[in-house]
Design a protein around this motif. Sequence first.
Motif, PDB file in Angstrom:
ATOM      1  N   CYS A 205       1.399  -0.902  -0.406  1.00  0.00           N
ATOM      2  CA  CYS A 205       0.210  -0.347   0.153  1.00  0.00           C
ATOM      3  C   CYS A 205       0.983   1.556   0.163  1.00  0.00           C
ATOM      4  O   CYS A 205       1.722   1.458   1.151  1.00  0.00           O
ATOM      5  CB  CYS A 205      -0.777   0.510   1.064  1.00  0.00           C
ATOM      6  SG  CYS A 205      -2.065   1.296   1.034  1.00  0.00           S
ATOM      7  N   GLU A 206       1.226   1.858  -0.827  1.00  0.00           N
ATOM      8  CA  GLU A 206       2.467   2.617  -1.593  1.00  0.00           C
ATOM      9  C   GLU A 206       1.627   3.874  -1.940  1.00  0.00           C
ATOM     10  O   GLU A 206       0.686   3.501  -2.783  1.00  0.00           O
ATOM     11  CB  GLU A 206       3.496   2.187  -2.048  1.00  0.00           C
ATOM     12  CG  GLU A 206       4.364   1.384  -1.122  1.00  0.00           C
ATOM     13  CD  GLU A 206       5.222   1.826   0.029  1.00  0.00           C
ATOM     14  OE1 GLU A 206       4.903   2.779   0.164  1.00  0.00           O
ATOM     15  OE2 GLU A 206       4.747   1.053   1.144  1.00  0.00           O
ATOM     16  N   HIS A 207       1.675   5.093  -1.844  1.00  0.00           N
ATOM     17  CA  HIS A 207       1.405   5.831  -2.805  1.00  0.00           C
ATOM     18  C   HIS A 207       2.978   5.920  -3.598  1.00  0.00           C
ATOM     19  O   HIS A 207       4.157   6.436  -3.602  1.00  0.00           O
ATOM     20  CB  HIS A 207       0.907   7.019  -2.608  1.00  0.00           C
ATOM     21  CG  HIS A 207       1.913   8.653  -1.269  1.00  0.00           C
ATOM     22  ND1 HIS A 207       3.628   8.999  -2.351  1.00  0.00           N
ATOM     23  CD2 HIS A 207       2.866   8.373  -0.194  1.00  0.00           C
ATOM     24  CE1 HIS A 207       4.128   9.488  -1.183  1.00  0.00           C
ATOM     25  NE2 HIS A 207       4.085   8.979  -0.024  1.00  0.00           N
ATOM     26  N   VAL A 208       2.688   6.778  -5.087  1.00  0.00           N
ATOM     27  CA  VAL A 208       3.116   6.915  -6.232  1.00  0.00           C
ATOM     28  C   VAL A 208       3.733   7.638  -6.876  1.00  0.00           C
ATOM     29  O   VAL A 208       2.532   8.419  -7.016  1.00  0.00           O
ATOM     30  CB  VAL A 208       3.148   5.118  -6.881  1.00  0.00           C
ATOM     31  CG1 VAL A 208       3.555   4.296  -5.638  1.00  0.00           C
ATOM     32  CG2 VAL A 208       1.777   5.323  -7.465  1.00  0.00           C
ATOM     33  N   ALA A 209       4.487   7.671  -8.024  1.00  0.00           N
ATOM     34  CA  ALA A 209       4.146   8.796  -8.922  1.00  0.00           C
ATOM     35  C   ALA A 209       2.954   8.435  -9.766  1.00  0.00           C
ATOM     36  O   ALA A 209       2.382   7.304  -9.895  1.00  0.00           O
ATOM     37  CB  ALA A 209       5.169   8.527  -9.955  1.00  0.00           C
ATOM     38  N   ASN A 210       1.949   9.598 -10.419  1.00  0.00           N
ATOM     39  CA  ASN A 210       0.668   9.621 -10.857  1.00  0.00           C
ATOM     40  C   ASN A 210       0.918   8.649 -11.733  1.00  0.00           C
ATOM     41  O   ASN A 210       1.680   9.582 -12.644  1.00  0.00           O
ATOM     42  CB  ASN A 210       0.065  10.791 -11.158  1.00  0.00           C
ATOM     43  CG  ASN A 210      -0.925  11.041 -11.356  1.00  0.00           C
ATOM     44  OD1 ASN A 210      -1.297  10.745 -12.515  1.00  0.00           O
ATOM     45  ND2 ASN A 210      -2.057  11.329 -10.379  1.00  0.00           N
ATOM     46  N   PRO A 211       0.188   7.882 -12.535  1.00  0.00           N
ATOM     47  CA  PRO A 211       0.202   7.509 -13.724  1.00  0.00           C
ATOM     48  C   PRO A 211      -0.529   8.490 -14.971  1.00  0.00           C
ATOM     49  O   PRO A 211      -1.553   7.786 -15.411  1.00  0.00           O
ATOM     50  CB  PRO A 211      -0.636   5.758 -13.422  1.00  0.00           C
ATOM     51  CG  PRO A 211      -1.884   6.634 -12.967  1.00  0.00           C
ATOM     52  CD  PRO A 211      -0.208   7.230 -11.633  1.00  0.00           C
ATOM     53  N   TRP A 212       0.320   9.216 -15.178  1.00  0.00           N
ATOM     54  CA  TRP A 212      -0.331  10.446 -15.739  1.00  0.00           C
ATOM     55  C   TRP A 212      -0.386   9.762 -17.348  1.00  0.00           C
ATOM     56  O   TRP A 212      -1.659  10.362 -18.183  1.00  0.00           O
ATOM     57  CB  TRP A 212       0.129  11.735 -15.725  1.00  0.00           C
ATOM     58  CG  TRP A 212       1.088  12.254 -16.523  1.00  0.00           C
ATOM     59  CD1 TRP A 212       2.533  11.397 -16.004  1.00  0.00           C
ATOM     60  CD2 TRP A 212       1.363  12.613 -18.092  1.00  0.00           C
ATOM     61  NE1 TRP A 212       3.702  11.566 -16.759  1.00  0.00           N
ATOM     62  CE2 TRP A 212       3.056  12.537 -17.998  1.00  0.00           C
ATOM     63  CE3 TRP A 212       0.689  12.936 -19.289  1.00  0.00           C
ATOM     64  CZ2 TRP A 212       3.633  12.970 -18.816  1.00  0.00           C
ATOM     65  CZ3 TRP A 212       1.844  13.462 -19.942  1.00  0.00           C
ATOM     66  CH2 TRP A 212       3.403  12.971 -20.280  1.00  0.00           C
ATOM     67  N   ARG A 213       0.035   9.195 -17.990  1.00  0.00           N
ATOM     68  CA  ARG A 213       0.132   8.753 -19.007  1.00  0.00           C
ATOM     69  C   ARG A 213      -1.012   7.747 -20.025  1.00  0.00           C
ATOM     70  O   ARG A 213      -1.344   7.512 -20.874  1.00  0.00           O
ATOM     71  CB  ARG A 213       2.027   8.269 -19.241  1.00  0.00           C
ATOM     72  CG  ARG A 213       2.606   8.832 -19.848  1.00  0.00           C
ATOM     73  CD  ARG A 213       4.019   8.534 -20.155  1.00  0.00           C
ATOM     74  NE  ARG A 213       5.519   9.297 -20.108  1.00  0.00           N
ATOM     75  CZ  ARG A 213       5.754   9.418 -19.509  1.00  0.00           C
ATOM     76  NH1 ARG A 213       5.772   9.467 -18.342  1.00  0.00           N
ATOM     77  NH2 ARG A 213       7.122  10.606 -19.873  1.00  0.00           N
ATOM     78  N   THR A 214      -1.413   7.222 -18.833  1.00  0.00           N
ATOM     79  CA  THR A 214      -2.672   6.057 -18.719  1.00  0.00           C
ATOM     80  C   THR A 214      -4.124   6.508 -18.063  1.00  0.00           C
ATOM     81  O   THR A 214      -4.584   6.874 -18.670  1.00  0.00           O
ATOM     82  CB  THR A 214      -2.343   4.820 -18.337  1.00  0.00           C
ATOM     83  OG1 THR A 214      -1.731   4.675 -16.805  1.00  0.00           O
ATOM     84  CG2 THR A 214      -0.990   4.454 -18.508  1.00  0.00           C
ATOM     85  N   GLU A 215      -4.201   5.885 -17.375  1.00  0.00           N
ATOM     86  CA  GLU A 215      -5.296   6.484 -16.236  1.00  0.00           C
ATOM     87  C   GLU A 215      -5.244   7.646 -14.919  1.00  0.00           C
ATOM     88  O   GLU A 215      -6.057   7.706 -14.998  1.00  0.00           O
ATOM     89  CB  GLU A 215      -5.425   5.018 -15.318  1.00  0.00           C
ATOM     90  CG  GLU A 215      -4.658   4.027 -14.620  1.00  0.00           C
ATOM     91  CD  GLU A 215      -5.197   3.289 -13.465  1.00  0.00           C
ATOM     92  OE1 GLU A 215      -5.601   2.677 -12.686  1.00  0.00           O
ATOM     93  OE2 GLU A 215      -4.601   2.132 -13.962  1.00  0.00           O
ATOM     94  N   GLY A 216      -4.122   8.156 -15.084  1.00  0.00           N
ATOM     95  CA  GLY A 216      -3.853   8.985 -14.639  1.00  0.00           C
ATOM     96  C   GLY A 216      -4.000  11.164 -14.455  1.00  0.00           C
ATOM     97  O   GLY A 216      -5.164  10.803 -15.724  1.00  0.00           O
ATOM     98  N   SER A 217      -3.748  11.557 -14.052  1.00  0.00           N
ATOM     99  CA  SER A 217      -3.851  12.820 -14.648  1.00  0.00           C
ATOM    100  C   SER A 217      -2.590  14.203 -14.495  1.00  0.00           C
ATOM    101  O   SER A 217      -1.561  13.512 -13.923  1.00  0.00           O
ATOM    102  CB  SER A 217      -4.989  13.586 -13.337  1.00  0.00           C
ATOM    103  OG  SER A 217      -4.488  15.053 -13.059  1.00  0.00           O
TER     104      SER A 217
END
Length: 280
Positions: A205-217
């Motif tokens: 359970c870890e917060h990570v770099a936002n996956p903006w290239r796929t499902e992120g923002s």
Amino acid sequence: MCPPAWVADNIPTLLRPTILLWIAAYHFFMTILEIIFVERKPTKLLNLTNVRMQSFARLWTYNGEAMSEEMPGPLDELLSRCQGVILDIGPGSGELLRRFKTEKISAIYGAEPAADLHAGLLRNARKAGFGDKYHALLCGGEPESLIPALHKSGILKVSGTGGTAENGVFDEICCLRVLCGVPHPKETIKGLYELLKPGGRMIICEHVANPWRTEGSMLARFLQVVFTILGWPFFMGGCELQRHTPEFLRAAGEWEKFDLEYVGAKDAVPFVVGELVKKL
């Protein structure tokens, strides 16, 4: 979607880290005042690393319970199935221990580097019903810190700062909001993989770099950069918002199961939650 609706749906989530950053900065400056006027040891300020650690411990002491009230995704269900001998990396003051089923656990080792949090950690371990099954280790998750502490505890038969456990010693390893702050994430995760038994499970359970290239923002990813520049790692005990932890986990070794899902993928602090099973 009209602009007002977009603002209502997105701004609170995107800017929520601002509140936590201000709270962390407040505790940092309060720690400085306590060192000068309460402890009366101003020379402690010369060691900025220890001041930051004490400040983060203060933040967690005052806010850790509230920050642990709601956890993302299916974490509760994953923790309820933990069994055997467990390594818990960075348990803080133990706010999540009540989510384990103590009757399924024979021993749990909590690797927590902040000495100021150990009193609360042991207290919460007792409240959760672990009794003498809980072992608090004053160390971090990185091999040079963790391996000697495990050796000293008696569970690991090799010693030294570079020791590893070739066949693993733990049935399960829990990494809950901790890999964002370890100094050398790739090496640390590889070391944890080696400590896991073949067929053993790792709970993530870890917060990570936002996956903006796929499902992120893209906006959320940009704000991660902004919060970092404003001092997030400094005030939050070395916590990094922009780590690519899923990539590090996948590269650590061979997995029978690699099941991670993004929770809050469009947030400035998105999480990955799930379980990994080491290949037999």
